[in-house]
Design a protein around this motif. Structure first.
Motif, mmCIF file in Angstrom:
data_model
loop_
_atom_site.group_PDB
_atom_site.id
_atom_site.type_symbol
_atom_site.label_atom_id
_atom_site.label_comp_id
_atom_site.label_asym_id
_atom_site.label_seq_id
_atom_site.Cartn_x
_atom_site.Cartn_y
_atom_site.Cartn_z
ATOM 1 N N LYS A 1 48.366 36.015 30.172
ATOM 2 C CA LYS A 1 48.367 35.184 29.323
ATOM 3 C C LYS A 1 48.069 33.732 29.948
ATOM 4 N N PRO A 2 47.246 33.050 29.658
ATOM 5 C CA PRO A 2 46.941 31.866 30.064
ATOM 6 C C PRO A 2 47.496 30.780 29.542
ATOM 7 N N ASP A 3 48.561 30.800 28.488
ATOM 8 C CA ASP A 3 49.114 29.391 28.029
ATOM 9 C C ASP A 3 50.661 29.769 28.241
ATOM 10 N N ASP B 1 36.195 29.330 46.002
ATOM 11 C CA ASP B 1 35.523 30.303 46.795
ATOM 12 C C ASP B 1 34.725 31.269 45.773
ATOM 13 N N GLN B 2 34.702 31.284 44.591
ATOM 14 C CA GLN B 2 34.357 32.313 43.685
ATOM 15 C C GLN B 2 32.848 32.654 44.027
ATOM 16 N N GLU B 3 31.837 31.471 44.185
ATOM 17 C CA GLU B 3 30.580 31.721 44.305
ATOM 18 C C GLU B 3 30.396 32.605 45.807
ATOM 19 N N GLY C 1 50.774 28.259 33.299
ATOM 20 C CA GLY C 1 49.689 27.270 33.502
ATOM 21 C C GLY C 1 48.517 28.055 34.123
ATOM 22 N N ARG C 2 48.103 29.270 33.657
ATOM 23 C CA ARG C 2 46.974 29.841 34.336
ATOM 24 C C ARG C 2 45.648 29.241 33.766
ATOM 25 N N ASP C 3 45.908 28.568 32.437
ATOM 26 C CA ASP C 3 44.769 27.688 32.093
ATOM 27 C C ASP C 3 44.402 26.470 32.615
ATOM 28 N N MET D 1 44.103 34.724 46.785
ATOM 29 C CA MET D 1 43.853 33.676 45.710
ATOM 30 C C MET D 1 45.032 33.639 44.749
ATOM 31 N N PRO D 2 45.667 32.307 44.323
ATOM 32 C CA PRO D 2 46.858 32.215 43.743
ATOM 33 C C PRO D 2 46.573 32.750 42.347
ATOM 34 N N THR D 3 47.933 33.040 41.657
ATOM 35 C CA THR D 3 47.579 33.674 40.267
ATOM 36 C C THR D 3 46.964 32.126 39.366
ATOM 37 N N GLY D 4 45.936 32.538 38.738
ATOM 38 C CA GLY D 4 45.416 31.484 37.865
ATOM 39 C C GLY D 4 44.013 31.067 38.519
ATOM 40 N N GLY D 5 43.977 31.503 39.649
ATOM 41 C CA GLY D 5 42.757 31.079 40.741
ATOM 42 C C GLY D 5 41.274 31.363 40.085
ATOM 43 N N GLY D 6 41.461 32.699 39.412
ATOM 44 C CA GLY D 6 40.071 33.184 38.974
ATOM 45 C C GLY D 6 39.703 34.362 39.680
ATOM 46 N N LYS D 7 40.407 34.973 39.781
ATOM 47 C CA LYS D 7 40.157 36.462 40.766
ATOM 48 C C LYS D 7 39.230 37.384 39.988
ATOM 49 N N SER D 8 39.454 37.519 38.549
ATOM 50 C CA SER D 8 38.849 38.340 37.729
ATOM 51 C C SER D 8 37.361 38.322 37.910
ATOM 52 N N LEU D 9 36.809 36.989 37.849
ATOM 53 C CA LEU D 9 35.368 36.915 37.789
ATOM 54 C C LEU D 9 34.728 37.530 39.238
ATOM 55 N N CYS D 10 35.558 37.266 40.125
ATOM 56 C CA CYS D 10 34.982 37.714 41.503
ATOM 57 C C CYS D 10 34.583 39.211 41.602
ATOM 58 N N ARG E 1 25.000 34.843 34.455
ATOM 59 C CA ARG E 1 26.028 35.726 33.766
ATOM 60 C C ARG E 1 27.299 34.823 33.373
ATOM 61 N N LEU E 2 27.633 33.721 34.468
ATOM 62 C CA LEU E 2 28.704 33.042 34.244
ATOM 63 C C LEU E 2 28.555 32.237 33.004
ATOM 64 N N ARG E 3 27.420 31.789 32.842
ATOM 65 C CA ARG E 3 27.114 30.894 31.743
ATOM 66 C C ARG E 3 26.930 31.771 30.237
ATOM 67 N N ASP F 1 30.464 26.747 33.261
ATOM 68 C CA ASP F 1 29.458 25.887 33.808
ATOM 69 C C ASP F 1 28.999 26.364 35.093
ATOM 70 N N ALA F 2 30.325 26.434 35.926
ATOM 71 C CA ALA F 2 29.973 26.493 37.442
ATOM 72 C C ALA F 2 31.075 27.229 37.833
ATOM 73 N N PHE F 3 31.048 27.784 39.120
ATOM 74 C CA PHE F 3 31.908 28.694 39.881
ATOM 75 C C PHE F 3 33.109 27.710 40.337
ATOM 76 N N ARG F 4 34.158 28.417 40.581
ATOM 77 C CA ARG F 4 35.245 27.599 41.072
ATOM 78 C C ARG F 4 35.531 28.101 42.458
HETATM 79 P P1 ADP Z 1 43.684 35.392 38.441
HETATM 80 O O1 ADP Z 1 43.455 36.705 38.134
HETATM 81 O O2 ADP Z 1 43.264 34.813 39.653
HETATM 82 O O3 ADP Z 1 45.206 35.064 38.008
HETATM 83 P P2 ADP Z 1 41.906 34.918 36.204
HETATM 84 O O4 ADP Z 1 40.774 35.603 36.567
HETATM 85 O O5 ADP Z 1 42.916 35.395 34.986
HETATM 86 O O6 ADP Z 1 42.910 34.453 37.327
HETATM 87 O O7 ADP Z 1 41.504 33.169 35.765
HETATM 88 C C1 ADP Z 1 42.375 32.308 35.193
HETATM 89 C C2 ADP Z 1 41.836 31.448 34.447
HETATM 90 O O8 ADP Z 1 40.754 30.534 34.855
HETATM 91 C C3 ADP Z 1 41.342 32.406 33.203
HETATM 92 O O9 ADP Z 1 41.529 31.797 32.001
HETATM 93 C C4 ADP Z 1 39.757 32.158 33.431
HETATM 94 O O10 ADP Z 1 38.900 32.484 32.329
HETATM 95 C C5 ADP Z 1 39.530 30.781 34.196
HETATM 96 N N1 ADP Z 1 38.587 30.598 35.037
HETATM 97 C C6 ADP Z 1 38.147 31.325 36.154
HETATM 98 N N2 ADP Z 1 37.038 31.226 36.498
HETATM 99 C C7 ADP Z 1 36.675 29.983 35.990
HETATM 100 C C8 ADP Z 1 35.379 29.091 36.177
HETATM 101 N N3 ADP Z 1 34.583 29.326 37.159
HETATM 102 N N4 ADP Z 1 35.198 28.156 35.235
HETATM 103 C C9 ADP Z 1 35.974 27.877 34.268
HETATM 104 N N5 ADP Z 1 37.317 28.659 33.982
HETATM 105 C C10 ADP Z 1 37.588 29.808 34.847
#
Ligand code: ADP
Ligand code: ZN
Length: 641
Positions: free
Chosen positions: A322-324, A48-50, A348-350, A66-75, A35-37, A43-46
C-alpha cells in the motif's frame, strides 16, 4: 478486474522480442523504456533500475538490495515484459498475490498466480495458459516449487526469468526465515540458463552473503541502492502516556490518514485498537492470536479503505505494498535497528511526506533486557540480541541526526538530513556526570550496606527523598543518598536511569525483577574518571512537526497543494474510492495518491494532457481517462488561474 486485458494488448503488454528458440537476444534498453512509459506510465527509471533491468534483460543474474519503496518490482516486471516467455515470481506472500496480480492487470499485463488458495480447476486453467504462452508474469508460492509436478510444468513452459522476492526469507539470520525458501537453490541447478533476480529490502551484509550462498548466486551482480528514505520524517519521543501521545499525533498531524501502529504484545495491540476506536479513529487489531479469517478481513480493509489505522505486532506488514501509508508509529521499542527500519519503511512508498514515530521509555529498556536474559539459546545468541538492542538504544538516545545514525548502521555515510526530530528541534546534551553518580551510588550503597537490590522506581524515590511505605519500612531514609536528588523531577530521573542503561553504565539484573546493578564501566563514573553526557529531555511530545503539515483529512498527501488543488484532490480521492469499491480492488490500484496529486495540480483537459501524468499508462488511460476528466471538469477552480 474481469475485463480482458487481451482487448487492449493482443500480445500482452510485453509484445515479446524474443525468438522462437527461447533464447532472449540482448534487447535494446529502448524497449524497456518504451514498456515503462506505455505500460506503467512513468517517464524515467529511478536510481539503479535502469542498470538492473538492462543486466537482467541481457540474461544476467542479479541480487538487488533496495529499500522498501525503492522500486524493486519494476526491476523484474519490465525484463519479464521485454524477454521472451513468462516471468516467474517466487513470493511468500500468498495473501497478497491477488492484489499484486490485480495491480498488474490494471496496467494491462497478463498476470496470474498459482498457490494453495485456488481450486484445482483454477490452477489447471493457469497452467494451460502458461504453456500456451499467454502469461507475462506468474506469481508462485515457494511451497509449489517443491512439488515435482510444478517443476515439470516449468520445464515445459518458456520461462523468461525467475524473480525471488523477499529474498531475505532464505536467510536464517533474518527475522523472516521460511524453510520453503531453502528449496530455491534448485533454480540454479535445474534451470542454469534462465536469469535469476533476487530482491530484498534487508540491508545487512550478513544477510546478503547468506542469500548469495543459499541461492547459489555467486555469479550474480549485486546492486546496492542507497537505503535513505528522504520523505520519511523520523521522530523518537520519550514515553509518558503512550496511547494519549499516539492519539495526539494522529489527531494533530495525521487526521484521516492510513497508518500502522506497532506494539510488542498481542494484549497491547488489542488495547490500543480499542482505545483508538473509542476515540473515533477507525482502527483494527492484527496479531497471530487472531484467527486467519479475521486477520485477512482486517488486512483487506486496511488495503481497500482509506484512512484505516492498523494496530499490529510485527506479524503484520511484510509485502504490504500500500503506497499511501502516511505514518508508522511504534509504542514499544523495537528489538533491532533492522526491524525498526523495515517496519518504518512501510510508510510513504509513494514518496510523499510521511512520519516514523517512536515512543520509548525506561520500562522498554528494562523489559527488553529482561527478555534477553530469559530468552532461550546460548550465550552467543543472547549477546547478539544484546548488541541489536544496544544499537537501537543508541539511535533513541542520540543527540545527532537520526538519519545519519540509521544510514551509518547500514554502512552508508551521510550528512544531517533536516527532516528528523533532532535536526528540526536540536537537542542539547548536558553534563549528567553528577546525576549519574547519584544513581550509581544509591545502587552501590543499597547493595554494599544492606545487601539489597531494587528497581528504578524505588531508587528514584530514595533520590527524590520520598517517604513511601517501602522507604519507611526499609528505613531507607537513613541512607546518605536519601533526598540528594531533589534538583530533578521524577520524569527527568527516569530519563537519567534510562540513558545510563542505554549507555551500559547501569544494568538490569537477571533475577527477573528488573532490579538495577552496576557494570564494569560504572566504577569509572563513580570515581570521576569518566564523564557522562545525557540528552536534555524537553517537553517534546506535543510539539507539531515543522514541515508544514496540516491536519486536513487528506493528511500528508495534500501537503503544499493550493486550496483549489486540494479540493480537486479530495474529489478525485472520492471518485477513486467509488471506482475501487465497484471493482473490489484496493484504491491504490486505481491510481496512487502521487498520481492524483499531479492530476489535481495539472488539471488535464484532454486524454492527451492526462497521458503525460506519472502513473497513467495506456491501459489506465483507457479504463479511467474519461472518468478522471469528468471529475476535473466538474470541479472548476474558484479563481481561474
Ligand atoms: P519496493 O518493492 O521496492 O518496495 P515498489 O516496486 O512497490 O517498491 O515501488 C514503490 C513505488 O514507486 C510504487 O508506487 C511504484 O509504482 C513507484 N515507482 C517505481 N519505479 C518508478 C519510476 N521509475 N518512476 C516513478 N515511480 C516509480
Ligand atoms: Zn536529521
Amino acid at each position: 478486474m474481469n475485463s480482458s486485458p487481451a482487448a487492449v494488448a493482443p500480445q500482452g503488454a510485453g509484445g515479446a522480442v524474443g525468438n522462437a528458440s527461447g533464447t532472449a537476444p540482448a534487447a535494446p534498453l529502448g524497449s524497456a523504456l518504451e514498456r515503462l512509459r506505455r505500460v506503467f506510465g512513468y517517464d524515467a527509471f529511478r536510481g539503479d533500475q535502469e542498470e538492473i533491468i538492462e543486466h537482467v534483460i541481457a540474461g544476467g543474474d542479479a541480487l538487488v538490495l533496495m529499500p522498501t519503496g525503492g522500486g524493486k518490482s519494476l526491476c523484474y516486471q519490465v525484463p519479464a515484459l521485454v524477454r521472451n516467455g513468462t516471468g516467474v515470481v517466487i513470493s511468500p506472500l500468498i495473501a497478497l498475490m491477488q492484489d499484486q496480480v490485480d495491480a498488474l492487470r490494471a496496467v494491462g499485463v497478463r498476470a496470474e498466480y498459482l498457490n494453495s488458495t485456488q481450486s484445482v480447476e483454477e490452477s489447471r486453467d493457469v497452467e494451460r495458459r502458461l504453456l500456451a504462452g499467454e502469461i507475462d508474469l506468474l506469481y508462485l508460492a515457494p511451497e509449489r516449487l517443491i512439488l515435482e509436478r510444478t517443476r515439470q510444468l516449468l520445464d515445459r513452459a518458456t520461462v523468461s526469468l525467475y524473480a525471488i522476492d523477499e529474498a531475505h526469507c532464505v536467510s536464517q539470520w533474518g527475522h523472516d526465515f521460511r524453510k520453503d525458501y531453502l528449496a530455491l537453490s534448485l533454480l540454479a541447478d535445474r534451470w542454469p540458463d534462465i536469469p535469476r533476480i533476487a530482491l530484498t529490502a534487508t540491508a545487512t551484509r550478513a544477510t546478503a552473503a547468506d542469500i548469495v550462498a543459499r541461492l547459489k548466486l555467486e555469479g550474480a551482480r549485486t546492486f546496492v541502492s542507497s537505503f535513505d528514505r528522504p520523505n520519511i520524517q523520523y521522530r523518537i519521543v520519550s514515553k509518558d502516556e503512550p496511547r494519549k501521545q499516539l492519539l495526539d499525533l494522529l489527531r494533530t498531524q495525521h487526521a484521516g490518514d492510513a497508518g500502522i501502529v506497532y506494539c510488542l504484545s498481542r494484549a497491547t495491540v488489542d488495547k490500543t485498537a480499542k482505545f483508538l476506536s473509542d476515540s473515533g479513529i477507525p482502527a483494527l487489531p492484527y496479531h497471530a492470536g487472531l484467527d486467519a479469517a479475521t486477520r485477512s478481513a482486517h488486512q483487506s480493509r486496511f488495503l481497500r479503505e482509506d484512512g484505516i489505522v492498523m494496530c499490529a505486532t510485527i506479524a503484520f506488514g511484510m509485502g504490504i505494498d500500500k503506497p499511501d501509508v502516511r505514518f508508522v508509529a511504534h509504542i514499544d521499542l523495537p528489538k533491532s535497528v533492522e526491524g525498526y527500519y523495515q517496519e518504518t519503511g512501510r510508510a510513504g512508498r509513494d514518496g510523499l511526506p510521511s512520519t516514523a514515530w517512536l515512543a520509548y521509555g525506561l520500562q522498554d529498556v528494562v523489559q527488553q533486557r529482561r527478555m534477553i536474559d530469559e530468552s532461550e539459546g546460548d550465550l552467543a545468541h543472547r549477546r547478539r540480541l544484546s548488541a541489536h538492542l544496544d544499537a537501537m538504544l543508541a539511535l533513541c538516545e542520540t543527540i545527532d541526526c537520526r538519519r545519519v545514525q540509521l544510514l551509518d548502521y547500514f554502512g552508508e555515510r551521510s550528512t544531517p538530513c533536516g527532516n528528523c526530530d533532532t535536526c528540526l528541534e536540536p537537542v542539547a546534551g548536558w553534563d549528567g556526570t553528577v546525576a549519574a553518580q547519584k544513581v550509581l551510588s544509591a545502587v552501590v550503597r543499597l547493595h554494599r550496606e544492606r545487601n539489597q537490590r531494587f528497581g528504578a522506581g524505588h531508587i528514584i524515590d530514595i533520590l527524590r527523598g520520598k517517604r513511601t511505605p517501602r522507604v519507611e519500612q526499609q528505613k531507607h531514609d537513613t541512607l546518605t543518598v536519601f533526598g540528594v536528588g531533589q534538583d530533578l523531577a521524577e520524569a527527568q530521573w527516569r530519563g537519567v536511569v534510562r540513558q545510563l542503561l542505554a549507555q551500559g553504565l547501569l544494568a538490569v539484573n537477571d533475577d527477573g525483577y528488573g532490579t538495577l546493578v552496576l557494570t564494569e564501566a560504572s566504577a569509572e563514573v563513580l570515581s570521576g574518571r569518566r564523564s557522562v553526557t545525557l540528552r536534555a529531555e524537553a517537553e517534546r511530545t506535543r510539539r507539531p512537526s515543522t514541515n508544514g503539515r496540516t491536519s486536513r483529512s487528506a493528511g500528508g498527501a495534500a501537503v503544499d497543494l493550493s486550496p483549489d488543488a486540494a479540493d480537486l484532490f479530495e474529489r478525485l480521492r472520492a471518485w477513486r474510492a467509488a471506482e475501487a469499491r465497484e471493482q473490489g480492488m484496493p484504491a491504490y490500484i486505481v491510481f496512487g495518491d502521487a498520481t492524483l496529486r499531479e492530476i489535481a495540480t495539472a488539471r488535464p483537459a484532454s486524454l492527451g494532457d492526462l497521458s503525460v501524468i506519472g502513473g497513467v499508462g495506456q491501459k489506465k488511460l483507457e479504463s479511467y481517462g474519461e472518468g478522471v476528466l469528468a471529475v476535473v471538469a466538474a470541479t472548476p477552480p474558484e479563481r481561474p488561474a
